[in-house]
Design a protein around this motif. Structure first.
Motif, PDB file in Angstrom:
ATOM      1  N   LEU A  66       0.841  -1.195   0.000  1.00  0.00           N
ATOM      2  CA  LEU A  66       0.000   0.000   0.000  1.00  0.00           C
ATOM      3  C   LEU A  66       0.874   1.242   0.000  1.00  0.00           C
ATOM      4  O   LEU A  66       1.870   1.312   0.723  1.00  0.00           O
ATOM      5  N   HIS A  67       0.487   2.224  -0.810  1.00  0.00           N
ATOM      6  CA  HIS A  67       1.151   3.531  -0.829  1.00  0.00           C
ATOM      7  C   HIS A  67       0.085   4.610  -0.804  1.00  0.00           C
ATOM      8  O   HIS A  67      -0.927   4.518  -1.504  1.00  0.00           O
ATOM      9  N   PHE A  68       0.305   5.631   0.021  1.00  0.00           N
ATOM     10  CA  PHE A  68      -0.630   6.757   0.068  1.00  0.00           C
ATOM     11  C   PHE A  68       0.156   8.024   0.351  1.00  0.00           C
ATOM     12  O   PHE A  68       1.008   8.057   1.238  1.00  0.00           O
ATOM     13  N   GLU A  69      -0.134   9.068  -0.423  1.00  0.00           N
ATOM     14  CA  GLU A  69       0.524  10.361  -0.220  1.00  0.00           C
ATOM     15  C   GLU A  69      -0.457  11.484  -0.495  1.00  0.00           C
ATOM     16  O   GLU A  69      -1.359  11.363  -1.332  1.00  0.00           O
ATOM     17  N   THR A  70      -0.301  12.576   0.245  1.00  0.00           N
ATOM     18  CA  THR A  70      -1.134  13.757   0.050  1.00  0.00           C
ATOM     19  C   THR A  70      -0.432  14.961   0.665  1.00  0.00           C
ATOM     20  O   THR A  70       0.366  14.818   1.601  1.00  0.00           O
ATOM     21  N   ASP A  71      -0.714  16.141   0.143  1.00  0.00           N
ATOM     22  CA  ASP A  71      -0.199  17.376   0.727  1.00  0.00           C
ATOM     23  C   ASP A  71      -1.072  17.871   1.876  1.00  0.00           C
ATOM     24  O   ASP A  71      -0.702  18.825   2.570  1.00  0.00           O
ATOM     25  N   GLY A  72      -2.238  17.232   2.073  1.00  0.00           N
ATOM     26  CA  GLY A  72      -3.103  17.636   3.165  1.00  0.00           C
ATOM     27  C   GLY A  72      -3.922  18.865   2.848  1.00  0.00           C
ATOM     28  O   GLY A  72      -3.936  19.363   1.715  1.00  0.00           O
ATOM     29  N   PHE A  73      -4.617  19.375   3.883  1.00  0.00           N
ATOM     30  CA  PHE A  73      -5.540  20.496   3.662  1.00  0.00           C
ATOM     31  C   PHE A  73      -4.989  21.827   4.162  1.00  0.00           C
ATOM     32  O   PHE A  73      -5.683  22.838   4.092  1.00  0.00           O
ATOM     33  N   ARG A  74      -3.764  21.825   4.709  1.00  0.00           N
ATOM     34  CA  ARG A  74      -3.143  23.069   5.151  1.00  0.00           C
ATOM     35  C   ARG A  74      -1.633  22.908   5.092  1.00  0.00           C
ATOM     36  O   ARG A  74      -1.111  21.835   4.769  1.00  0.00           O
ATOM     37  N   GLU A  75      -0.914  23.964   5.413  1.00  0.00           N
ATOM     38  CA  GLU A  75       0.540  23.936   5.388  1.00  0.00           C
ATOM     39  C   GLU A  75       1.075  22.905   6.384  1.00  0.00           C
ATOM     40  O   GLU A  75       0.570  22.754   7.491  1.00  0.00           O
ATOM     41  N   ASN A  76       2.103  22.159   5.959  1.00  0.00           N
ATOM     42  CA  ASN A  76       2.757  21.150   6.798  1.00  0.00           C
ATOM     43  C   ASN A  76       1.779  20.073   7.272  1.00  0.00           C
ATOM     44  O   ASN A  76       1.858  19.576   8.376  1.00  0.00           O
ATOM     45  N   ASN A  77       0.870  19.697   6.399  1.00  0.00           N
ATOM     46  CA  ASN A  77      -0.094  18.635   6.716  1.00  0.00           C
ATOM     47  C   ASN A  77       0.081  17.446   5.771  1.00  0.00           C
ATOM     48  O   ASN A  77      -0.805  16.631   5.623  1.00  0.00           O
ATOM     49  N   ASP A  78       1.258  17.345   5.149  1.00  0.00           N
ATOM     50  CA  ASP A  78       1.492  16.294   4.164  1.00  0.00           C
ATOM     51  C   ASP A  78       1.711  14.940   4.839  1.00  0.00           C
ATOM     52  O   ASP A  78       2.078  14.855   6.012  1.00  0.00           O
ATOM     53  N   LEU A  79       1.494  13.883   4.064  1.00  0.00           N
ATOM     54  CA  LEU A  79       1.632  12.511   4.545  1.00  0.00           C
ATOM     55  C   LEU A  79       2.116  11.637   3.404  1.00  0.00           C
ATOM     56  O   LEU A  79       1.618  11.729   2.278  1.00  0.00           O
ATOM     57  N   ASP A  80       3.101  10.780   3.691  1.00  0.00           N
ATOM     58  CA  ASP A  80       3.610   9.807   2.730  1.00  0.00           C
ATOM     59  C   ASP A  80       3.864   8.506   3.491  1.00  0.00           C
ATOM     60  O   ASP A  80       4.727   8.437   4.353  1.00  0.00           O
TER      61      ASP A  80
END
Length: 649
Positions: free
Chosen positions: A286-300
């Motif tokens: 499984l791989h999941f990445e997103t920049d999120g909904f605000r600054e510094n809310n990214d996930l990898d």
């Protein structure tokens, strides 16, 4: 003939075929040896040849409902849905009291995008189940009473009726705590409730230990908690919506799903599984990445999983699993009332972690009515947390968790006896300040499930915990130590009453103790009469909970329910030796309606009140209300449309 079926159950396929062949030679007009021969061939992956043998059995005994049900299953395996439905309908007419064809027809309809009709057929199978002592065919080749939940998870997830799915899961587990499909139904549906991650992954572990070998893939994300993945979005779906084989057979399977969206959101999940005679395996990524909904809310995040299971004998089942996870993220928290320090963390806090988990499991059935489970988990994790400029914390940790459980099952009472021990070593280094801690936790438990009178299941339980945490801190040569030892007994009592039809009354009072989140999966029962006892609380939290609930069904199209519960928590503060007191009150209600074979609708209400009674800081009182409303349409062509709006306060 009997010898052939016995060898078929032992997965000695070649010898089973020899026995069935001799029986056919001795009596060519007997239908059951032909059925057995067909089942043996299908088990080896020879679906077409096996179907021909079952067709011959149906010709020899055309009025046999059981053979018609198996012929429908065979046609289903060949993806001949129209003729499969015809055989199921014939079987229903030949034996109106047999739940088997209703159960199989429900699975067929679910996989052809007809979940409303599938739900109605499954409800019919559940109702007819009372006409038989156990939910099996007369050949004892099908799973028992709780096996009806094997595909219920997918049906309820398709419809969005997870609340009712949980009710069926609780009823099934209380009927037979050793049925793997009932535990899997709970694992699939707990994803719909907040802060039930521990219950979800624990039910998954219990399902895996009880299950026979099969080609159901092990989803990499299911055993991981707190992943912050988007709900119902491809890789995070809690149960597979795949073609579900009705026969266990030697075969390979490959499944893949993906999701993409704005803010550079991208994810995929790929699993490959297979079965060969007495062994099955699953490989997943499984791989999941997103920049999120605000600054510094990214996930990898990346997760890899390898799972192997062997049915060494009818009494012995072993399994092994390896899982790896690496994660890089900004700040994923949402602060209720952010201070300046919180805002700084929200904008600059970073986390990198890498973990490995090794798990070994054992399921032994030494005597009739008895099951023995054993689980050993070793895990290690390296985590780096940074808060610029220059403030960084490195936290390596490792530990193991060993558990065992004995289950004794009878018609009136089930006894669950078990215990476990874990040890966790953790180092927390921030510059020159180093903290080392060692945590040891032993627990034991005893539960009894008594069905007397027959519509009522009483749960009586007692668990005990011994928690020992030692910590030493050093800075520039100065060392300080502290210890925290706690002993706790936790009584539990519950009542689950099947009043009439699908109307169920539930009530419970229980106490529990929270172990380290490093080992969230456990063999201990996660619920008492449908009330969860393990939440995502801080380590060492003592909690007391009471609750009552009523779930009902009107006809085949309308279901609903309501529940109220209250929890009192005492958990240690991060500083000092004081305890913080917390009170939670939860209200839940739901209505679900299927007015047409292609339409489904639901409305749910949830209210949570949190009252901080201690001196731990934070808001003194919060109240959260949600009201989701969903309408769904399903077309037999494969098209489905779901619309949902949620009021949130």
């Amino acid at each position: 003939m009997v010898l052939g079926f016995a060898r078929l159950l032992q997965i000695d396929i070649d010898e089973a075929k020899n026995s069935f062949g001799k029986a056919i030679d001795l009596d060519p007009s007997a239908p059951l040896p032909r059925l057995g021969m067909g089942l043996a061939k299908i088990r080896q992956g020879e679906v077409e040849e096996g179907t021909k043998d079952i067709e011959v059995a149906a010709v020899l005994d055309p009025a046999n409902s059981l053979i018609r049900s198996y012929l429908g299953k065979a046609y289903y395996e060949e993806k001949r849905g129209h003729v499969a439905s015809r055989e199921f309908e014939r079987a229903k007419k030949l034996d109106p009291n047999d739940p088997t064809p209703w159960f199989y027809d429900a699975i067929h309809k679910q996989t052809t995008n007809r979940p409303v009709e599938a739900l109605h057929d499954m409800q019919k199978a559940i109702k007819l189940n009372d006409n038989r002592a156990v939910y099996r065919s007369s050949l004892l080749l099908d799973d028992d009473l709780a096996a009806r939940s094997a595909s219920l998870g997918r049906i309820y997830n398709d419809l969005g009726f997870q609340q009712r799915g949980l009710v069926e899961g609780w009823r099934s587990v209380n009927t037979d705590p050793g049925n793997y499909s009932a535990h899997r139904l709970l694992a699939d549906n707990y994803a719909a409730l907040p802060r039930h991650e521990i219950a979800r992954v624990s039910e998954l572990l219990q399902s895996q230990l009880f299950q026979p070998i099969n080609t159901t893939p092990v989803q990499p994300n299911l055993a991981e908690s707190n992943l912050f993945l988007l709900e119902d979005s491809g890789p995070s779906a809690s149960s597979y919506n795949e073609f579900n084989p009705l026969f266990v057979q030697n075969r390979l399977a490959l499944q893949a799903s993906g999701v993409f969206g704005t803010n550079d959101t991208l994810g995929d999940e790929v699993t490959q599984s297979g079965i060969w005679n007495k062994f099955s395996y699953s490989l997943g990524q499984l791989h999941f990445e997103t920049d999120g909904f605000r600054e510094n809310n990214d996930l990898d995040v990346n997760i890899y999983d390898a799972y192997l299971q062997g049915n060494i004998s009818p009494e012995l089942n072993i399994q092994a699993e390896y899982r790896h996870r690496d994660l890089e993220a900004g700040n994923l928290e949402s602060f209720f009332s952010p201070t300046e320090d919180n805002l700084n963390r929200q904008q600059n806090f970073r986390t990198e972690s890498e973990s490995d988990m090794y798990r070994f499991g054992l399921h032994v059935s030494p005597w009739e009515h008895s099951d023995l489970l054993a689980s050993f988990i070793y895990a290690e994790n390296d985590e780096m947390r940074t808060l610029p400029p220059g403030r960084g914390t490195f936290t390596p940790s490792d530990g193991y968790f060993a558990e065992t459980q004995y289950l004794y099952r009878q018609d009136v009472v089930d006894i669950i006896l078990g215990g476990g021990y874990y040890r966790l070593n953790l180092t927390d280094q921030t510059g020159d300040f180093v903290t080392q801690s060692k945590t040891e936790h032993g627990n034991a438990y005893l539960y009894s499930l008594t069905r007397f009178p027959s519509p009522v299941t009483w749960t009586l339980g007692l668990s005990g915990d011994i928690f020992d945490a030692e910590q030493s801190s050093s800075l520039n040569g100065d060392v300080s130590t502290s210890a925290n030892i706690k002993r706790r007994l936790n009584p539990k009592i519950g009542l689950l009453w099947n009043i009439v039809g699908r109307t169920v009354f539930r009530a419970a009072w229980l106490e529990s103790f929270k172990r380290s989140p490093f080992f969230n999966q456990s063999l201990e029962p996660t619920q008492v009469a449908g009330f969860n006892q393990f939440f995502d609380d801080p380590t060492g939290t003592r909690s007391e909970r009471w609750g009552v609930g009523l779930d009902f069904g009107v006809g085949s199209n309308f279901t609903g329910g309501a529940e109220i519960s209250e929890r009192y928590l005492t958990f240690p503060l991060q500083r000092g030796n004081a305890d913080n007191r917390w009170q939670e009150v939860n209200y839940r209600a739901y209505l679900q309606y299927t007015p047409h074979p292609r339409w489904a609708a639901k409305i749910e209400y949830s209210r949570e009140n949190f009252d901080n009674c201690g001196s731990g800081g934070g808001p003194l009182d919060t109240e959260t209300q949600t009201l989701p409303v969903r309408v769904s349409y399903f077309d037999p062509s494969g098209l489905f449309i779901k619309l949902q709006a949620t009021y949130f306060k």
